[in-house]
Design a protein around this motif. Structure first.
Motif, PDB file in Angstrom:
ATOM      1  N   THR A  89      37.497 -16.656  -0.306  1.00  0.00           N
ATOM      2  CA  THR A  89      37.098 -17.727  -1.220  1.00  0.00           C
ATOM      3  C   THR A  89      37.509 -17.447  -2.659  1.00  0.00           C
ATOM      4  O   THR A  89      36.999 -18.059  -3.577  1.00  0.00           O
ATOM      5  N   GLY A  90      38.389 -16.494  -2.847  1.00  0.00           N
ATOM      6  CA  GLY A  90      38.849 -16.194  -4.210  1.00  0.00           C
ATOM      7  C   GLY A  90      37.979 -15.153  -4.890  1.00  0.00           C
ATOM      8  O   GLY A  90      37.888 -15.103  -6.109  1.00  0.00           O
ATOM      9  N   LYS A  91      37.387 -14.296  -4.100  1.00  0.00           N
ATOM     10  CA  LYS A  91      36.477 -13.277  -4.637  1.00  0.00           C
ATOM     11  C   LYS A  91      37.200 -12.317  -5.589  1.00  0.00           C
ATOM     12  O   LYS A  91      36.667 -11.952  -6.638  1.00  0.00           O
ATOM     13  N   THR A  92      38.420 -11.911  -5.225  1.00  0.00           N
ATOM     14  CA  THR A  92      39.129 -10.916  -6.041  1.00  0.00           C
ATOM     15  C   THR A  92      39.295 -11.417  -7.476  1.00  0.00           C
ATOM     16  O   THR A  92      38.970 -10.708  -8.429  1.00  0.00           O
ATOM     17  N   ALA A  93      39.777 -12.646  -7.628  1.00  0.00           N
ATOM     18  CA  ALA A  93      39.968 -13.174  -8.979  1.00  0.00           C
ATOM     19  C   ALA A  93      38.621 -13.324  -9.686  1.00  0.00           C
ATOM     20  O   ALA A  93      38.548 -13.227 -10.906  1.00  0.00           O
TER      21      ALA A  93
ATOM     22  N   ILE B 189      42.722  -7.435   4.397  1.00  0.00           N
ATOM     23  CA  ILE B 189      44.098  -7.843   4.139  1.00  0.00           C
ATOM     24  C   ILE B 189      44.175  -9.348   3.882  1.00  0.00           C
ATOM     25  O   ILE B 189      43.628 -10.128   4.638  1.00  0.00           O
ATOM     26  N   ASP B 190      44.841  -9.702   2.826  1.00  0.00           N
ATOM     27  CA  ASP B 190      45.020 -11.126   2.553  1.00  0.00           C
ATOM     28  C   ASP B 190      46.476 -11.468   2.794  1.00  0.00           C
ATOM     29  O   ASP B 190      47.359 -11.013   2.097  1.00  0.00           O
ATOM     30  N   ILE B 191      46.701 -12.232   3.816  1.00  0.00           N
ATOM     31  CA  ILE B 191      48.071 -12.613   4.105  1.00  0.00           C
ATOM     32  C   ILE B 191      48.176 -14.096   3.832  1.00  0.00           C
ATOM     33  O   ILE B 191      47.728 -14.904   4.636  1.00  0.00           O
TER      34      ILE B 191
ATOM     35  N   ILE C 238      32.879 -19.278  -6.194  1.00  0.00           N
ATOM     36  CA  ILE C 238      32.425 -17.949  -6.640  1.00  0.00           C
ATOM     37  C   ILE C 238      33.012 -17.627  -8.015  1.00  0.00           C
ATOM     38  O   ILE C 238      32.350 -17.003  -8.848  1.00  0.00           O
ATOM     39  N   GLN C 239      34.206 -18.094  -8.275  1.00  0.00           N
ATOM     40  CA  GLN C 239      34.814 -17.845  -9.593  1.00  0.00           C
ATOM     41  C   GLN C 239      34.026 -18.565 -10.688  1.00  0.00           C
ATOM     42  O   GLN C 239      33.786 -18.006 -11.751  1.00  0.00           O
ATOM     43  N   LYS C 240      33.604 -19.794 -10.403  1.00  0.00           N
ATOM     44  CA  LYS C 240      32.831 -20.559 -11.397  1.00  0.00           C
ATOM     45  C   LYS C 240      31.552 -19.838 -11.767  1.00  0.00           C
ATOM     46  O   LYS C 240      31.089 -19.889 -12.888  1.00  0.00           O
TER      47      LYS C 240
ATOM     48  N   GLY D 115      49.645 -20.960  -9.033  1.00  0.00           N
ATOM     49  CA  GLY D 115      49.355 -22.260  -8.437  1.00  0.00           C
ATOM     50  C   GLY D 115      47.865 -22.570  -8.319  1.00  0.00           C
ATOM     51  O   GLY D 115      47.479 -23.542  -7.663  1.00  0.00           O
ATOM     52  N   TYR D 116      47.026 -21.769  -8.952  1.00  0.00           N
ATOM     53  CA  TYR D 116      45.591 -22.083  -8.916  1.00  0.00           C
ATOM     54  C   TYR D 116      45.342 -23.201  -9.928  1.00  0.00           C
ATOM     55  O   TYR D 116      45.626 -23.037 -11.103  1.00  0.00           O
ATOM     56  N   THR D 117      44.781 -24.280  -9.471  1.00  0.00           N
ATOM     57  CA  THR D 117      44.533 -25.370 -10.414  1.00  0.00           C
ATOM     58  C   THR D 117      43.093 -25.362 -10.917  1.00  0.00           C
ATOM     59  O   THR D 117      42.825 -25.683 -12.065  1.00  0.00           O
TER      60      THR D 117
HETATM   61  P1  AMP Z   1      40.327 -13.504  -1.887  1.00  0.00           P
HETATM   62  O1  AMP Z   1      39.042 -14.101  -1.399  1.00  0.00           O
HETATM   63  O2  AMP Z   1      40.192 -12.903  -3.235  1.00  0.00           O
HETATM   64  O3  AMP Z   1      40.938 -12.552  -0.890  1.00  0.00           O
HETATM   65  O4  AMP Z   1      41.369 -14.710  -2.084  1.00  0.00           O
HETATM   66  C1  AMP Z   1      41.856 -15.458  -1.007  1.00  0.00           C
HETATM   67  C2  AMP Z   1      43.116 -16.230  -1.367  1.00  0.00           C
HETATM   68  O5  AMP Z   1      42.810 -17.295  -2.260  1.00  0.00           O
HETATM   69  C3  AMP Z   1      44.185 -15.400  -2.078  1.00  0.00           C
HETATM   70  O6  AMP Z   1      45.412 -15.678  -1.452  1.00  0.00           O
HETATM   71  C4  AMP Z   1      44.183 -15.895  -3.499  1.00  0.00           C
HETATM   72  O7  AMP Z   1      45.471 -15.819  -4.065  1.00  0.00           O
HETATM   73  C5  AMP Z   1      43.734 -17.327  -3.337  1.00  0.00           C
HETATM   74  N1  AMP Z   1      42.988 -17.866  -4.507  1.00  0.00           N
HETATM   75  C6  AMP Z   1      42.076 -17.220  -5.261  1.00  0.00           C
HETATM   76  N2  AMP Z   1      41.573 -18.027  -6.211  1.00  0.00           N
HETATM   77  C7  AMP Z   1      42.171 -19.228  -6.059  1.00  0.00           C
HETATM   78  C8  AMP Z   1      42.073 -20.493  -6.738  1.00  0.00           C
HETATM   79  N3  AMP Z   1      41.255 -20.672  -7.777  1.00  0.00           N
HETATM   80  N4  AMP Z   1      42.843 -21.518  -6.306  1.00  0.00           N
HETATM   81  C9  AMP Z   1      43.685 -21.330  -5.251  1.00  0.00           C
HETATM   82  N5  AMP Z   1      43.828 -20.175  -4.555  1.00  0.00           N
HETATM   83  C10 AMP Z   1      43.079 -19.134  -4.949  1.00  0.00           C
END
Ligand code: AMP
Length: 442
Positions: free
Chosen positions: A49-53, A328-330, A27-29, A20-22
């Motif tokens: 903020t989506g750091k893991t991805a 933990i990410d819940i 940080i990903q950019k 569902g990430y659109t």
């Molecule tokens: P993180 O900061 O990596 O722990 O991510 C926090 C939450 O954001 C997690 O639940 C991810 O699944 C979600 N997430 C990460 N990247 C995106 C994105 N581009 N759009 C929407 N949700 C995201």
């Protein structure tokens, strides 16, 4: 901007879309193209903020690229191609779960490696080699010493929550691990806060220097361009933070009252001491509130079971010590409670970052007793604002907590002022003791 513009392949984009990430987060950019270019990265970003991805997606991309050039994913047994180090078991499990989701359409293997569970099973899994190993430092070193794995094929090292690993005393373990890695590798270091120790660690393992991402202190690095991720010293603005002052002996009654009166659907409750966690659970249960706890003394299996129940919504109130709950990410956690205020501002920011993730709304409530005043000053100084105070009917405080210096307004401007000292920003109990109340944001 879409994920495809960042240089990621279709199977990775498809996996991200399934979640569902659109569009990529800030940080990903910034991180994804930089990692793909082979840069060493020192990244900071607000928690959630989506750091893991931001590091896993380009890592996958790089690993499949090498495969296309003719190498098999893991060439030899007991070898790993990338290593993600994390401070806690829970975070290792969580990151590996994300890796598994993001890599579901590519042929790469991943594994979480952590202490507190049987080693033999882990050794067996390593026999065929693993592409992405997510590990806590202690168990990794144990298995390395037992020659259950070798580092000679590691292409990328990622340190996640580096500040936390240093706080937890892992510096020696990390140094030993780094010493044994091949010199030619890419390094990514992520930290919620960048302090002197984190910087030293970063300097120690990259001769080529780092590109900074999301930096607050740009003067550390000369090569920063277009960097604009919110600094980590402040917290996500989707989090509604408030505090209630309380006497120590009425904390559990206050918590029960808030849960019932405000009909809280869910709460992650941070507490300082392990034995306090179990006690609080029984105090809540006496008032008809079903809760459970995780802390370092509970077995790994119990911790995982409790966490899974909380994540699924079966368990609504989870009491956790700070370390057990780290990272933990819940999914859609709506509320965190600092039953005990943490000692460090960084910890406060980490904790409240469990809620309000990826733009969702969250609430962070802190219980502040008289003895927490100095910590409160440090936290509010770090946040650069005063946290809203709420009074709860039926819970008058005997020991008032002064308002921190940030809130100082001259007496004649104070609405409903009841303090007695118009020359000092501190009043009430701490009147005159300036030395004890000086905000000490680090
Ligand atoms: P993180 O900061 O990596 O722990 O991510 C926090 C939450 O954001 C997690 O639940 C991810 O699944 C979600 N997430 C990460 N990247 C995106 C994105 N581009 N759009 C929407 N949700 C995201």
């Amino acid at each position: 901007m879409s994920f495809s513009k960042l240089g990621l392949s279709d199977p990775i984009i498809k996996a991200v879309k399934d979640l569902g990430y659109t569009k990529p987060t800030a940080i990903q950019k910034q991180a994804i193209p930089a990692v793909l270019l082979g840069k060493n990265i020192l990244g900071t970003s607000q928690t959630g903020t989506g750091k893991t991805a931001s590091f896993v997606l380009p890592l996958l991309e790089k690993l499949i690229k090498v495969t296309k050039r003719g190498k098999t994913p893991t060439t030899r047994g007991k070898r790993i191609r990338s290593l993600i180090l994390t401070p806690t078991r829970e975070l290792a499990v969580q990151i590996e779960a994300s890796v598994a989701q993001y890599s579901k359409y590519v042929d790469l293997s991943s594994m979480a490696l952590y202490g507190g569970v049987d080693m033999e099973e882990q050794k067996e899994r390593l026999v065929d080699g693993v592409d992405i190993l997510v590990a806590t430092p202690g168990r990794l070193l144990d298995l390395l010493h037992q020659r259950a794995l070798y580092f000679d094929e590691v292409e990328m090292l990622i340190l996640d929550e580096a500040d936390r690993m240093l706080d937890m005393g892992f510096i020696d373990d990390i140094s030993k691990i780094i010493e044994r890695l091949p010199l030619e590798r890419q390094n990514l270091l992520f930290s919620a806060t960048i302090n002197e120790d984190v910087r030293k660690l970063a300097d120690s393992f990259s001769g080529d220097g780092f590109s900074g991402i999301g930096f607050e202190n740009k003067e550390f690095y000369d090569d920063l361009e277009d960097i604009n991720v919110s600094p980590s010293s402040t917290s996500a603005d989707t989090i509604n933070q408030w505090l209630v002052t309380v006497d120590k002996d009425t904390k559990s009654a206050l918590l029960s009252h808030l849960i019932l009166d405000q009909k809280w659907d869910q709460a992650l409750i941070f507490i300082e001491k392990k034995h306090g966690a179990a006690k609080l659970v029984s105090q809540l249960e006496k008032r008809g509130i079903k809760a459970d706890c995780i802390h370092g003394d509970r077995s790994q299996a119990m911790r995982e079971k409790t966490l899974a129940a909380f994540k699924s919504g079966e368990l609504k109130y989870l009491v956790a010590t700070g370390i057990a709950a780290r990272g933990i990410d819940i999914g859609a956690l709506t509320r965190v409670v600092n039953y005990d205020l943490p000692f460090k501002p960084e910890e406060y920011i980490h904790r409240i970052g469990r809620t309000g993730r990826a733009g969702a709304l969250g609430e962070a409530i802190s219980f502040v007793a008289m003895g927490d005043f100095k910590n409160l000053c440090a936290i509010e100084s770090r946040l650069k604002h005063i946290i809203d105070r709420k009074e709860i009917d039926g819970f008058p405080v005997r020991k008032t907590v002064p308002v921190s210096i940030l809130n100082y307004v001259p007496k004649h401007q104070r609405a409903g002022h009841t303090g007695s000292d118009n020359s000092s920003p501190y009043y009430g109990k701490n009147k005159g003791k300036k030395g004890t109340t000086k905000p000490s944001a680090k």
